[in-house]
Structure formats: structure tokens, C-alpha cells
Design an enzyme around this catalytic site. Structure first.
Site, mmCIF file in Angstrom:
data_model
loop_
_atom_site.group_PDB
_atom_site.id
_atom_site.type_symbol
_atom_site.label_atom_id
_atom_site.label_comp_id
_atom_site.label_asym_id
_atom_site.label_seq_id
_atom_site.Cartn_x
_atom_site.Cartn_y
_atom_site.Cartn_z
ATOM 1 N N ASN A 7 0.795 -1.176 0.120
ATOM 2 C CA ASN A 7 -0.098 -0.097 -0.150
ATOM 3 C C ASN A 7 0.945 1.185 -0.041
ATOM 4 O OD1 ASN A 7 -1.977 2.032 0.375
ATOM 5 N ND2 ASN A 7 -2.473 1.313 2.363
ATOM 6 N N LYS A 9 -0.146 4.097 -0.434
ATOM 7 C CA LYS A 9 -0.815 5.450 0.199
ATOM 8 C C LYS A 9 -0.515 6.597 -0.851
ATOM 9 C CE LYS A 9 -0.426 3.522 4.509
ATOM 10 N NZ LYS A 9 -0.618 3.687 6.053
ATOM 11 N N HIS A 86 -10.156 1.228 4.412
ATOM 12 C CA HIS A 86 -8.632 1.491 4.927
ATOM 13 C C HIS A 86 -9.074 2.617 6.086
ATOM 14 C CE1 HIS A 86 -4.607 2.743 5.709
ATOM 15 N NE2 HIS A 86 -4.409 1.410 5.313
ATOM 16 N N GLU A 154 -6.077 -4.675 10.365
ATOM 17 C CA GLU A 154 -5.340 -3.669 10.512
ATOM 18 C C GLU A 154 -5.581 -2.688 11.753
ATOM 19 O OE1 GLU A 154 -2.890 -2.600 6.735
ATOM 20 O OE2 GLU A 154 -4.919 -1.539 6.878
ATOM 21 N N GLY A 160 1.876 2.581 10.943
ATOM 22 C CA GLY A 160 2.553 3.446 11.110
ATOM 23 C C GLY A 160 3.121 3.944 12.222
ATOM 24 N N GLY A 218 4.696 1.390 4.802
ATOM 25 C CA GLY A 218 5.930 2.126 4.877
ATOM 26 C C GLY A 218 7.031 1.363 4.370
HETATM 27 P P1 PGA Z 1 2.214 0.487 7.710
HETATM 28 O O1 PGA Z 1 0.699 0.743 6.949
HETATM 29 O O2 PGA Z 1 2.955 -0.690 7.213
HETATM 30 O O3 PGA Z 1 3.166 1.546 7.340
HETATM 31 O O4 PGA Z 1 1.926 0.473 9.187
HETATM 32 C C1 PGA Z 1 -0.110 -0.444 6.848
HETATM 33 C C2 PGA Z 1 -1.374 0.211 5.933
HETATM 34 O O5 PGA Z 1 -1.601 1.315 6.556
HETATM 35 O O6 PGA Z 1 -1.938 -0.455 5.306
#
Ligand code: PGA
Length: 234
Positions: A7, A9, A86, A154, A160, A218
Site C-alpha cells: 500500500n 498510500k 482502510h 489492521e 505506521g 511504509g
Molecule cells: P504501515 O501501513 O505498514 O506503514 O503501518 C499499513 C497500512 O496502512 O496498510
């Protein structure tokens, strides 16, 4: 083989995407890795035969919704998947209100929905995780039963932040989600985990037997590091 969702983003500009594609070229089998770039770059991944999904779809199929993107338009660009619900969409765009509509549109158009569910820190601390997950599952699946759906668990407090639930907790929650859906909707769905998955915790996470994959944010942004991560998941 585990499902790996990347992802991106709202990251990357055109040059970054071209560079990314150059770095990952011919580096891994592409049938279990799904990229979720900004809509603008979906075609770049689809043209190179990568599996690609959108990070969102409009709640309406087509027409007068200024600023949104129709699933019909996204399909033309090559998506096979879409994220739905999400937590960032739920937080900034009231997506809680549109989950059922979006699920319906995805299934109608043969796009695989990756339904994101998860509790807030406050809910986690007050032992409300399962209640929250049930509520989110019911809203999404009530009129939309399909064994194609993928669930992404999640926890909002993990996204994050570098904090992740223990393997014991994750094993319990994953099996709770699978059993709840099986008992109430008579379908068996794959469940993947998302939230701060990275090179430091992946080997530990891999020990979780009932987990079908990961949705990673990330840690996908540096293509070389993402390749290392993929290597550890296989
Ligand atoms: P992250 O994000 O790996 O940066 O924590 C995961 C997501 O939001 O799908």
C-alpha cells in the site's frame, strides 16, 4: 503462498514510480504480490503485468460524484483488487458510511475487495476489539457474501507506529475473524495482517500459522528493502 499487498498510500511522483519499476523488474514471481499505488500510477503497474489494486473506489458506480474515481474507470486502468475501508479512509472520508455500497460495486464488477478492519487504541485497551471487528464485518458482508473477499486485519494503533500485537494475540484474532465469518456467513475467507510490518518483525510474524499474508505500507516504499522483505516472506 502468502498474499503480499503493497500500500503506497499518497506517496511517489512519476519519476519515483519509474525508478521503482526499474528496481523490481524481473525480481520476483508476480502472482502473489499486489501493488496499491495512487490511481495515477495504476496503469504503470498493470502494463508491466503486476497485480494491481486501487486504494479506494467511489461509492457510486459512475456519474455525478465530483473528485471521485469510478470503479469502471479503474477497471480500464487494470485493477483486479481494491482496498475498501482502510482506516485512513474511514478517518478522513467517513468511509464507514460507504462500506456496503463499495463492497457491492466491487463484487458486481469482479474486482476483489480487500476489506480493511481494525480497532482503535481505545477499543483495544478496553477489550472491545472483537465487538468492533464483528460490527465492521457485519456491515460489509451482510449483503455481500463472496469467498473472493480478502480481509485485512489492521489495528489502527499499529499502522505506521512500529507497534504490533503479539503473535498470540494475532493468532487469536485471526482465528476469531475466520470463525466468525464462517459461522455467520458460511464462507471461508483469507485474512492478512497490516500495521508496521517490516524487516525487523517479519520473521516473528511468519510464525503465525493461520495468517494468509500481509498488507504493508511504509516498508514497501524503498524498493530494495521491499525486495528483501518479500524474500523473507516466501
Ligand atoms: P504501515 O501501513 O505498514 O506503514 O503501518 C499499513 C497500512 O496502512 O496498510
Amino acid at each position: 503462498m502468502k498474499i503480499i499487498g503493497a500500500n503506497f498510500k499518497m506517496n511517489f511522483k512519476k519519476d519515483d514510480i519509474n525508478n521503482y519499476l526499474e528496481v523490481i523488474k524481473n525480481k520476483f514471481p508476480i502472482d502473489n504480490i499486489i501493488f496499491f499505488p495512487s490511481d495515477l500510477y495504476i496503469e504503470n503497474f498493470a502494463k508491466n503485468n503486476y497485480l494491481v489494486g486501487s486504494q479506494n473506489i467511489s461509492f457510486q458506480e459512475f456519474g455525478a460524484v465530483t473528485g471521485d474515481t469510478s470503479i469502471l474507470q479503474l477497471k480500464e486502468l487494470g485493477i483486479k483488487y481494491t482496498l475498501i475501508g482502510h482506516s485512513e479512509r474511514r478517518k478522513y472520508f467517513n468511509d464507514d458510511n460507504y462500506i456496503a455500497d463499495k463492497m457491492k460495486l466491487a463484487l458486481k464488477n469482479d474486482i476483489i475487495p480487500v476489506l480493511c478492519i481494525g480497532e482503535s487504541l481505545r477499543e483495544y485497551e478496553n477489550n472491545l476489539t472483537k465487538d468492533k471487528l464483528k460490527e465492521q464485518i457485519d456491515i460489509a458482508l451482510k449483503d455481500n457474501r463472496s469467498d473472493k473477499i480478502i480481509i485485512a486485519y489492521e489495528p489502527i494503533w499499529s499502522i505506521g507506529t512500529g507497534k504490533i500485537p503479539t503473535n498470540d494475540i494475532l493468532t487469536e484474532i485471526i482465528s476469531f475473524i475466520k470463525n466468525y465469518i464462517n459461522e455467520n456467513y458460511q464462507i471461508n475467507l483469507k485474512v492478512i495482517y497490516g500495521g508496521s510490518v517490516n524487516l525487523d518483525n517479519i520473521l516473528e510474524l511468519n510464525k503465525i500459522n493461520n495468517l494468509d499474508g500481509y498488507l504493508i505500507g511504509g516498508a514497501t516504499l524503498n524498493p530494495n528493502k521491499f525486495l528483501e522483505l518479500i524474500d523473507k516472506i516466501k
